[in-house]
Design an enzyme around this catalytic site. Structure first.
Site, mmCIF file in Angstrom:
data_model
loop_
_atom_site.group_PDB
_atom_site.id
_atom_site.type_symbol
_atom_site.label_atom_id
_atom_site.label_comp_id
_atom_site.label_asym_id
_atom_site.label_seq_id
_atom_site.Cartn_x
_atom_site.Cartn_y
_atom_site.Cartn_z
ATOM 1 N N ASN A 134 0.670 -1.777 0.118
ATOM 2 C CA ASN A 134 -0.407 -0.077 0.227
ATOM 3 C C ASN A 134 0.393 1.128 -0.012
ATOM 4 O O ASN A 134 -0.060 1.929 -0.287
ATOM 5 C CB ASN A 134 -0.894 0.299 1.168
ATOM 6 C CG ASN A 134 -0.596 0.288 2.779
ATOM 7 O OD1 ASN A 134 0.830 -0.890 2.906
ATOM 8 N ND2 ASN A 134 -0.735 0.577 3.135
ATOM 9 N N ARG A 135 2.378 1.625 0.702
ATOM 10 C CA ARG A 135 3.189 2.479 0.573
ATOM 11 C C ARG A 135 4.536 1.844 0.183
ATOM 12 O O ARG A 135 4.341 0.555 0.648
ATOM 13 C CB ARG A 135 2.849 3.402 1.868
ATOM 14 C CG ARG A 135 3.024 1.964 2.853
ATOM 15 C CD ARG A 135 2.315 3.287 4.286
ATOM 16 N NE ARG A 135 2.786 2.624 5.411
ATOM 17 C CZ ARG A 135 3.483 2.924 6.512
ATOM 18 N NH1 ARG A 135 3.859 3.886 6.518
ATOM 19 N NH2 ARG A 135 3.412 2.085 7.815
ATOM 20 N N GLY A 136 5.587 2.776 0.353
ATOM 21 C CA GLY A 136 7.195 2.794 0.468
ATOM 22 C C GLY A 136 7.508 1.592 -0.923
ATOM 23 O O GLY A 136 6.636 1.861 -1.955
ATOM 24 N N ILE A 137 7.747 1.399 -0.794
ATOM 25 C CA ILE A 137 9.083 0.320 -1.715
ATOM 26 C C ILE A 137 8.007 -0.621 -1.922
ATOM 27 O O ILE A 137 7.827 -0.787 -3.157
ATOM 28 C CB ILE A 137 10.112 -0.368 -0.522
ATOM 29 C CG1 ILE A 137 11.355 0.919 -0.331
ATOM 30 C CG2 ILE A 137 10.845 -1.382 -1.696
ATOM 31 C CD1 ILE A 137 12.625 0.071 0.252
ATOM 32 N N VAL A 167 0.938 -9.469 8.307
ATOM 33 C CA VAL A 167 2.366 -10.789 8.462
ATOM 34 C C VAL A 167 2.071 -11.865 9.782
ATOM 35 O O VAL A 167 2.506 -12.678 9.769
ATOM 36 C CB VAL A 167 3.153 -11.072 8.031
ATOM 37 C CG1 VAL A 167 3.274 -10.065 6.258
ATOM 38 C CG2 VAL A 167 4.079 -9.262 8.469
ATOM 39 N N GLY A 223 7.612 -4.450 6.367
ATOM 40 C CA GLY A 223 8.404 -4.474 7.394
ATOM 41 C C GLY A 223 8.302 -3.605 8.654
ATOM 42 O O GLY A 223 7.638 -2.130 8.035
ATOM 43 N N TYR A 255 16.155 -4.996 14.502
ATOM 44 C CA TYR A 255 15.518 -4.938 12.945
ATOM 45 C C TYR A 255 17.425 -5.682 12.289
ATOM 46 O O TYR A 255 17.003 -6.165 11.166
ATOM 47 C CB TYR A 255 15.794 -3.622 12.734
ATOM 48 C CG TYR A 255 15.756 -2.458 11.028
ATOM 49 C CD1 TYR A 255 14.223 -3.045 10.521
ATOM 50 C CD2 TYR A 255 16.594 -2.687 10.839
ATOM 51 C CE1 TYR A 255 13.728 -2.731 9.664
ATOM 52 C CE2 TYR A 255 16.338 -2.193 9.488
ATOM 53 C CZ TYR A 255 15.181 -1.883 8.190
ATOM 54 O OH TYR A 255 14.937 -1.560 6.735
ATOM 55 N N LYS A 287 17.111 -8.328 9.555
ATOM 56 C CA LYS A 287 17.648 -8.563 8.095
ATOM 57 C C LYS A 287 18.653 -9.542 7.965
ATOM 58 O O LYS A 287 18.697 -10.000 6.853
ATOM 59 C CB LYS A 287 17.726 -7.642 8.007
ATOM 60 C CG LYS A 287 16.739 -5.310 8.200
ATOM 61 C CD LYS A 287 15.370 -6.293 7.053
ATOM 62 C CE LYS A 287 14.597 -5.403 6.455
ATOM 63 N NZ LYS A 287 13.258 -6.001 5.518
ATOM 64 N N ILE A 342 16.628 4.693 1.263
ATOM 65 C CA ILE A 342 15.330 4.988 0.387
ATOM 66 C C ILE A 342 14.172 6.147 0.778
ATOM 67 O O ILE A 342 13.954 5.431 1.964
ATOM 68 C CB ILE A 342 14.445 3.672 0.080
ATOM 69 C CG1 ILE A 342 15.532 2.209 -0.360
ATOM 70 C CG2 ILE A 342 13.905 3.412 -1.318
ATOM 71 C CD1 ILE A 342 16.431 2.534 -1.111
#
Ligand code: NDP
Length: 236
Positions: free
Chosen positions: A13-16, A51, A79, A142, A146, A175
């Site tokens: 829905n948004r971002g990357i 998720v 994320g 985080y 990752k 980003i």
């Protein structure tokens, strides 16, 4: 022109994630996105899912497979961050990030690879981060999640590589999205000084790499960590 595929992007829905979905749509693929709120871009099938909630994923996968066919390309993008120094990090800060950014990826990976094995084709693309291998003060939770994605992609490669399935990590640096705009201005400037490219990237710059990795030309790339970081993580 690459073969048209059924693609699922989490957090579209948004971002990357949204930029990735837009790129696949522009390339003519069948695209579904998971959303908690709102909608994905025009042309995508938006399905509600969190998720961290297995039942919501079961329903989302059933809907996507019924409407678009088996998922051939999975982009695990959803994320969160809960940044704070280790001394201040609570168990909840740690567990929430692991549950979304690592366990959440496992939940979608497991559901998507079932169909990929049946059709003997699959592209698993996990959105990692430069800090997975570089480390980052304030991001013990985080960066741990990752970096774990690297082991996950490499293990999938070993298990399923002979069945036409590749698994890779795309590791963005900084980003321009809501995630980075929340950082204090001074911190953003400090990061820009440390990035050889001297700037943050647009989400579309990540999306184009993801789309290429999902395409026919990238069939022999698996278990790789592909940086999109302007040189920030060089050597890691
Ligand atoms: P945003 O914060 O802009 O978007 C995050 C997306 O993930 C949203 O769609 C959000 O949905 C979704 N999401 C979060 N938690 C869940 C959940 N429990 N279930 C389903 N969806 C969820 O982040 P970015 O676009 O910047 O980041 C996307 C990915 O790229 C993340 O994995 C991030 O770690 C990674 N990344 C980002 C970098 C950056 O500089 N921006 C750098 C390196 C990696 P909702 O709108 O409902 O909250």
């Amino acid at each position: 022109m690459t073969t048209q595929r059924t693609v699922l992007v989490t957090g579209g829905n948004r971002g990357i994630g949204r930029a990735i979905a837009e790129e696949f749509i522009a390339n003519g693929h069948r695209v579904a996105v998971t959303v908690r709120n709102g909608e994905g871009p025009a042309g995508a099938l938006s399905v509600k899912a969190d998720v961290t909630d297995a039942a919501s994923l079961d329903a989302a996968f059933a809907e996507v497979e019924e409407k678009l066919g088996p998922i051939e390309v999975l982009v695990a993008n959803a994320g969160i961050t809960r940044d704070t120094l280790l001394m201040r990090m609570t168990d909840e800060d740690f567990e929430e990030v692991i549950n979304t950014n690592l366990n959440g990826v496992f939940r979608v990976l497991k559901r998507a690879t079932k169909g990929m094995i049946k059709v003997r084709f699959g592209r698993v693309i996990l959105i990692g981060s430069v800090v997975g291998l570089l480390g980052s003060a304030g991001q013990v939770n985080y960066s741990a999640a990752k970096s774990a994605l690297v082991g996950m992609a490499r293990s999938v490669t070993r298990e399923l590589g002979a069945r036409g399935i590749t698994a890779n990590v795309v590791a963005p640096g900084f980003i321009d999205t809501d995630m980075t705009s929340e950082l204090p201005e001074a911190q953003q400037e400090d990061y820009k000084r440390r990035i050889p490219a001297g700037r943050f990237a647009a989400p579309s710059e990540v999306a184009k790499v993801v789309a290429w990795l999902a395409g026919d030309d990238a069939a022999y790339i698996s278990g790789a960590v592909i940086p999109v970081d302007g040189g920030l993580g060089m050597g890691h």
